[in-house]
Design a protein around this motif. Structure first.
Motif, mmCIF file in Angstrom:
data_model
loop_
_atom_site.group_PDB
_atom_site.id
_atom_site.type_symbol
_atom_site.label_atom_id
_atom_site.label_comp_id
_atom_site.label_asym_id
_atom_site.label_seq_id
_atom_site.Cartn_x
_atom_site.Cartn_y
_atom_site.Cartn_z
ATOM 1 N N TYR B 5 0.869 -1.178 0.000
ATOM 2 C CA TYR B 5 0.000 0.000 0.000
ATOM 3 C C TYR B 5 0.894 1.213 0.000
ATOM 4 C CZ TYR B 5 -3.804 3.169 1.416
ATOM 5 O OH TYR B 5 -4.742 4.173 1.464
ATOM 6 N N ASP B 6 0.614 2.132 -0.907
ATOM 7 C CA ASP B 6 1.430 3.331 -0.984
ATOM 8 C C ASP B 6 0.582 4.447 -1.534
ATOM 9 O OD1 ASP B 6 4.617 4.243 -2.570
ATOM 10 O OD2 ASP B 6 3.353 5.241 -1.098
ATOM 11 N N LYS B 7 -0.093 5.135 -0.660
ATOM 12 C CA LYS B 7 -0.913 6.273 -1.074
ATOM 13 C C LYS B 7 -0.056 7.505 -0.839
ATOM 14 C CE LYS B 7 -5.579 8.119 -0.492
ATOM 15 N NZ LYS B 7 -6.837 7.980 0.254
ATOM 16 N N ALA B 8 0.944 7.614 -1.706
ATOM 17 C CA ALA B 8 1.894 8.709 -1.531
ATOM 18 C C ALA B 8 1.148 10.024 -1.537
ATOM 19 C CB ALA B 8 2.925 8.680 -2.643
ATOM 20 N N ALA B 9 1.245 10.781 -0.484
ATOM 21 C CA ALA B 9 0.525 12.050 -0.373
ATOM 22 C C ALA B 9 1.426 13.049 0.320
ATOM 23 C CB ALA B 9 -0.759 11.873 0.412
ATOM 24 N N ASP B 10 1.147 14.306 0.096
ATOM 25 C CA ASP B 10 2.014 15.305 0.718
ATOM 26 C C ASP B 10 1.571 15.634 2.132
ATOM 27 O OD1 ASP B 10 0.503 18.118 -1.109
ATOM 28 O OD2 ASP B 10 -0.323 16.508 0.130
ATOM 29 N N ARG B 11 0.588 14.904 2.601
ATOM 30 C CA ARG B 11 0.174 15.125 3.983
ATOM 31 C C ARG B 11 0.709 14.005 4.854
ATOM 32 N NH1 ARG B 11 -5.503 15.104 4.942
ATOM 33 N NH2 ARG B 11 -5.708 13.827 3.097
ATOM 34 N N PRO B 12 0.943 14.278 6.119
ATOM 35 C CA PRO B 12 1.486 13.238 6.996
ATOM 36 C C PRO B 12 0.457 12.153 7.273
ATOM 37 C CG PRO B 12 0.988 15.210 8.263
ATOM 38 C CD PRO B 12 0.788 15.578 6.816
ATOM 39 N N GLY B 13 0.959 11.026 7.711
ATOM 40 C CA GLY B 13 0.082 9.905 8.042
ATOM 41 C C GLY B 13 0.882 8.751 8.618
ATOM 42 N N THR B 14 0.282 7.585 8.578
ATOM 43 C CA THR B 14 0.890 6.387 9.153
ATOM 44 C C THR B 14 1.618 5.595 8.084
ATOM 45 O OG1 THR B 14 -0.833 6.233 10.840
ATOM 46 C CG2 THR B 14 0.414 4.242 10.381
ATOM 47 N N HIS B 15 2.855 5.296 8.395
ATOM 48 C CA HIS B 15 3.642 4.432 7.508
ATOM 49 C C HIS B 15 3.997 3.186 8.296
ATOM 50 C CE1 HIS B 15 4.126 7.486 4.351
ATOM 51 N NE2 HIS B 15 4.195 8.361 5.348
ATOM 52 N N ALA B 16 3.603 2.032 7.771
ATOM 53 C CA ALA B 16 3.738 0.787 8.525
ATOM 54 C C ALA B 16 4.761 -0.138 7.902
ATOM 55 C CB ALA B 16 2.386 0.079 8.619
ATOM 56 N N LEU B 17 5.506 -0.817 8.760
ATOM 57 C CA LEU B 17 6.398 -1.901 8.366
ATOM 58 C C LEU B 17 5.981 -3.118 9.178
ATOM 59 C CD1 LEU B 17 8.858 -3.202 7.041
ATOM 60 C CD2 LEU B 17 10.292 -2.147 8.797
ATOM 61 N N PRO B 73 -3.953 9.072 8.855
ATOM 62 C CA PRO B 73 -4.432 8.092 7.871
ATOM 63 C C PRO B 73 -3.280 7.274 7.309
ATOM 64 C CG PRO B 73 -4.466 10.333 6.980
ATOM 65 C CD PRO B 73 -4.163 10.460 8.437
ATOM 66 N N LEU B 74 -3.598 6.059 6.955
ATOM 67 C CA LEU B 74 -2.590 5.145 6.433
ATOM 68 C C LEU B 74 -2.064 5.676 5.105
ATOM 69 C CD1 LEU B 74 -1.291 2.364 7.075
ATOM 70 C CD2 LEU B 74 -2.992 1.363 5.520
ATOM 71 N N ARG B 75 -0.747 5.731 5.017
ATOM 72 C CA ARG B 75 -0.110 6.209 3.782
ATOM 73 C C ARG B 75 0.652 5.105 3.079
ATOM 74 N NH1 ARG B 75 -3.298 10.214 3.080
ATOM 75 N NH2 ARG B 75 -2.952 12.064 4.353
ATOM 76 N N SER B 76 1.254 4.184 3.847
ATOM 77 C CA SER B 76 1.997 3.106 3.195
ATOM 78 C C SER B 76 2.098 1.910 4.123
ATOM 79 C CB SER B 76 3.403 3.566 2.810
ATOM 80 O OG SER B 76 4.199 3.765 3.965
ATOM 81 N N VAL B 77 2.229 0.733 3.499
ATOM 82 C CA VAL B 77 2.459 -0.505 4.242
ATOM 83 C C VAL B 77 3.539 -1.299 3.524
ATOM 84 C CG1 VAL B 77 1.498 -2.655 5.111
ATOM 85 C CG2 VAL B 77 0.063 -0.607 5.052
#
Lengths: 627, 385
Positions: B5-17, B73-77
């Motif tokens: 998942y990669d909703k690359a956005a210029d706003r901050p959010g959650t990046h998960a590993l 909000p989730l931005r990447s996984v």
């Protein structure tokens, strides 16, 4: 808003001990309050009328919950009762032993701990590790603070001895910090800091250190000043050095200072708090000190879970899996049902009886009528009494000393209070010190009557107290027939506080207390009522004025034939630990405008709900004085 | 592929590993090739299924619950799971050291882009401790017989390395055993290949680190299911760790309640085999805002307990804004998950032995256990006489 008293009713902890944290939730599911919970003592909350849920998990792990409704009426209470965890069989402590260890720079020396009861010990001064062993399992070494009770548990299913701090605010805070319950730790720390404004205020080094860990782990700006205070009050503490190193590592310019602190900490023994050992090791590795880190790493290899640094070890310097076949150290005390307290309770009681006989002899010899030196032997007790001219002409100084005739020198009378009556109503109080010596200055010549004063057997005032003399019966009878107020007792405490008890025409008793201006703290007096009950009254003092300040309190319902006692110079936090009934009654019993002003001034230092309670009582009963 | 998942956005959010390691082809009786202590060590760790399923559960939860979150909000996984279960086969790349290292680089760079980002790290798999070191064993652990820990992650330097990342909130969840095998005691230090070079200086970050078990203890999972810790973690994130701070305000999950809620959930489900431990630095920051009210596990009964098999139980909302919940007479307590709110609990008895009873009940996280007091029916008792 209404003042609600919320308390925990179970009895596994001493009255007033902070045992956990609860949250209070209203009908709209909003968390309206988070507060500490005390054992058998209420905690006041300002809360709007409505229906609520109070719930939480105590530091012991017990879940508590209750629902209640608050109305606008005063004096409401919500009581939480726990559901004890499933009963575990109490692990036997027979064949158990406990030994204290002192670190004297590269070496550990065994020493004897103080056994409070078969399950509780206290580390003596300068000791820093308690070792518990026996029962063919590996002995446990716990880095512990001096002076706080350590509760021991026999080897359970895990085959490991257990040791934890006795219930209290520092134990609760450390337990929550260790468990990672940040919200609960924050509530406990906030409650502590309502009356503890700087390290040293609480006279509880462990609490100060625990607050330091909390402030650092939550990134609060107060961490810096608090750590400065810790460095001042506990300069040799390994925990403080670790915390300071962590703090310095956050400062851009603090690299070399942090390195120094880490090296200093690693050379100073072990931190009391288990988290401190992890921080120290991480810090040492980050500065490239593998040798120091490796030496300490072995403690983590044999770590035993808990908020205090604990490990299985043959000695504090030899962590390992055990068990070992070594006999118990000769300095160790035995635990369990075969244990005997090391405090000399029986000899002390016997010594008091002998002292009483000696006082009778001294009185028969005219004690106080002239300069004199008397040496009396009664049983195994040798008593020396000296009366000499005081610096003030016409007065005497008095000194009394006791010692055992046989056996090793030991303190038999320490803490015993002596009352020397020099007139119909005047008593001078002195307390035997660690050297079994007591002194009085400036007594008028007379046929002195010296007696031992006893504290009430069942008492709520647990702080170090001074038992007071009882008024002479015939004086009380005479006062009863007098239409004016009559002084029935006057006492001077070792610190120079003057107490004057007068009987009012209506049968009430007033206690006026006068002490040097500038002394801090609240005075508490506990006295007997009928039917075996007691009452506790608190007495703040007006600030400012001339040489001495004075406060007056009514002693409603006092039974003057029963023992009574006072404690002096109590901190404001003592007030916050009292019951709501005692606080309310004390404010209502304030019998002078100056005393009521003192309450108003003291209220500013109390937590919000207690402040409101004091001010509301003053407004209700003395509205003309309210502002 | 690891970026699921990669909703690359210029706003901050959650990046998960998210990592689930359970294959361990170089371990176990069949896979271990080294001799001596290294061989014995490798044979100690065998394939397990729970970590892969746990990692999948966490990833699926993030994708279903966090995408539209109002706070972060989730931005990447980045997802790496062992392919040793039917569910995880082909879902993502295996968590080898090489793959994890590459995923960490991408994850770090995304997190580092904004200090309002939330870094979310989850690992489930074998763990191994020695003194202060706790190592997370990746799938290719013991690939090199002479340096078995080369393909393991040392937690402490990893966390300290993340301190150099600008993400202001960093949540680390480590689900693995923390025991010390006897074989590692002969090694002076367990050497691993670092994923991030840690800086010396330390900046405060909201960085709770939650272990699934206490030092020296094992972490547990049931074959074919996510681990107990994972289930508890997701329950906490899903709402049990949430609190409401003002009337009609939102429910927010904050970092300071996660550990306590996880442990409460483990206790609620029965005698826990393990206890989660929270450490790191944490002041309490919201990381999730619920879209509605949380569902709270309840266990309801009657007091005395012999009334329960005869009781029809109901939960009724006073203003009827929620559907009424009913439970027919049964001997076992009524266990359910109920939306948090204020209810009236009613008990009705067809047999007449007991009088109807009711009580107000506030259903609030983390759980509710309540036995409704009931009394014998006096009228019927008289009639029977």
């Amino acid at each position: 808003m209404t003042a609600l008293e919320i308390m925990y009713a179970e009895v596994p902890a001493p009255p007033g001990a902070v045992v956990g944290v609860i949250e209070v939730i209203d009908e709209q599911l909003v968390t309206v309050a988070e507060t500490i919970l005390r054992s058998q003592r209420g905690v006041l909350l300002d809360i709007a009328p409505g229906r609520y849920l109070a719930q939480g998990r105590l530091a012991s792990g017990e879940w508590v919950r209750t629902s209640f409704e608050v109305t606008a009426a005063p004096g409401q209470r919500a009581v939480l009762r726990g559901r004890p965890n499933a009963d575990e069989p109490e692990a036997s402590m027979v064949d158990g032993w406990a030994c204290a260890w002192r670190y004297i720079g590269r070496r550990w020396l065994p020493t004897r701990p103080d056994l409070v009861d078969p399950h509780t010990v206290v580390l003596p001064i300068r000791a820093s590790v308690l070792q518990v062993g026996g029962g063919d399992v590996a002995s446990l070494c716990v880095v512990a603070p001096v002076g706080l009770p350590l509760v021991l548990r026999g080897p359970g299913p895990s085959g490991t001895w257990g040791c934890s701090l006795g219930p209290g605010i520092e134990a609760s805070l450390l337990q929550y910090l260790h468990a990672g319950d940040v919200a609960a730790a924050r509530t406990v720390a906030r409650a502590a800091r309502e009356t503890v404004h700087a390290p040293g205020d609480s006279h509880n080094a462990m609490l100060d250190t625990a607050i330091g860990y909390h402030l650092l782990s939550t990134g609060q700006d107060e961490a810096g000043p608090w750590l400065e205070g810790l460095l001042w009050t506990q300069p040799d503490s390994v925990d403080v050095a670790v915390l300071n190193a962590c703090h310095l590592m956050r400062q851009r310019q603090g690299r070399s200072a942090a390195r120094e602190e880490l090296i200093r900490a690693s050379s100073g023994g072990l931190p009391v708090v288990a988290r401190g050992l992890s921080l120290l090791l991480a810090g040492l590795r980050s500065i490239g000190e593998p040798v120091h880190a490796q030496r300490l790493d072995r403690y983590l290899s044999w770590h035993v879970e808990g908020p205090l640094t604990a490990f299985t070890g043959r000695t504090p310097d030899e962590p390992g899996p055990g068990p070992w076949n070594d006999p118990r150290p000769p300095e160790a005390v035995r635990l369990g049902r075969r244990a005997a307290p090391t405090a000399p309770a029986t000899p002390a009681r016997a010594a008091r009886g002998l002292l009483s006989e000696a006082l009778d002899i001294l009185q028969a010899r005219g004690l106080g009528t002239t300069r004199q030196y008397e040496a009396i032997t009664v049983g195994d007790l040798s008593v020396e009494a000296t009366v000499i001219d005081s610096a003030t002409e016409g007065l005497f100084d008095f000194e009394m000393r006791g010692r055992p005739l046989t056996g090793p020198r030991r303190a038999l009378l320490t803490g015993t209070t002596l009352s020397v009556q020099t007139g119909p109503t005047t008593h001078w109080l002195a307390t035997f010190d660690q050297a079994d010596t007591c002194r009085l200055r400036g007594l008028p010549p007379a046929n002195w009557v010296a007696t031992i004063r006893d504290r009430p057997a069942q008492r709520r005032l647990t702080a170090r107290s001074i038992p007071l003399p009882r008024p002479v019966d015939n004086l009380v009878l005479a006062a009863a027939t007098n239409e004016d107020a009559t002084e029935v007792m006057r006492a001077i405490t070792p610190s120079g506080t003057l107490l004057v008890l007068t009987r009012q025409p209506a049968g009430r008793y007033l206690l006026e207390v006068s002490r040097p201006s500038g002394e801090d703290g609240v005075l508490a007096v506990e006295y007997g009522l009928g039917r075996g009950e007691s009452a506790l009254r608190l007495l703040p003092f007006p600030v400012g004025g001339t040489n001495r300040s004075s406060a007056v309190v009514r002693l409603d319902g006092i039974d003057i034939r029963r023992p009574w006692h006072i404690a002096e110079n109590l901190a404001a936090r003592f007030v916050a630990e009292c019951t709501v009934e005692d606080l309310t009654a004390s404010v209502r019993a304030a019998a002078s405008a100056g005393t009521r002003r003192a309450w108003r001034s003291l209220a500013a230092d109390l937590p919000s709900a207690y402040r409101q309670q004091v001010l509301s009582q003053l407004a209700e009963y003395h509205p003309d004085e309210s502002h | 592929m690891t970026t699921v998942y990669d909703k690359a956005a210029d706003r901050p959010g959650t990046h998960a590993l998210v990592i689930g390691a359970g294959h361990y082809p170089y371990c176990g009786p069949a896979g271990a090739t080294a001799s001596g202590d290294r061989g014995a060590l490798a044979r100690r760790f065998g394939p397990i299924t729970s970590p892969s399923l746990s990692a999948l559960a966490v990833a699926r939860w993030l994708l279903s619950a966090q995408c539209d979150d109002e706070i972060a909000p989730l931005r990447s996984v980045e997802l790496l799971v062992s392919p040793n279960t039917s569910a995880s086969a082909g879902a993502a790349d295996s968590p080898t050291h090489r793959a994890v290292s590459a995923a960490v680089q991408r994850w770090y760079q995304r997190c580092d882009a904004d200090e309002d980002n939330v870094a979310f790290f989850f690992f489930s798999g074998h763990g191994c401790a020695r003194g202060q070191q706790l190592l997370l064993l990746l799938d290719d652990f013991a690939e090199s017989p002479l340096a078995p820990f080369a393909n393991a992650v040392d937690v402490d330097p990893f966390i300290r390395g993340m301190n150099g990342c600008r993400a202001g909130t960093q949540c680390f969840f480590v689900d693995g055993c923390r025991q010390t095998p006897a074989e590692v005691l002969d090694f002076s230090r367990l050497e691993t290949a670092p994923l991030i070079q840690p800086p010396f200086e330390w900046t405060f970050r909201e960085a709770p680190l939650i272990y699934s078990t206490t030092p020296g203890s094992a972490a547990f999972g049931t074959e074919g299911e996510p681990t107990d810790f994972t289930t508890a973690l997701l329950a906490a994130l899903d709402g049990l760790a949430a609190r409401r701070r003002r009337p009609d305000g939102p429910w927010e999950v904050t970092t300071d309640r996660l550990t306590a809620t996880i442990n409460d959930f483990l206790l609620w489900r029965g005698t826990p085999r393990q206890k989660a431990v929270g450490t790191g630095e944490c002041a309490g920051r919201p990381i999730r805002r619920l879209a509605g009210d949380p569902r709270v596990p309840v266990r309801l009964g009657c007091d005395p307990r012999e009334a329960l098999p005869l009781a029809e139980l109901r939960l009724v909302h006073p203003r009827a804004v929620r559907p009424e919940l009913r439970r027919a007479p049964r001997a076992a307590p009524w266990e359910d998950r109920v939306l948090a709110d204020y209810y009236a609990m009613h008990a009705r008895f067809a047999c007449g032995r007991f009088a109807p009873a009711n009580a107000d009940l506030l259903i609030h996280p983390p759980h509710v256990e309540f036995d409704l007091p009931v009394h014998a029916d006096a009228v019927l008792g008289q009639a029977n006489r």
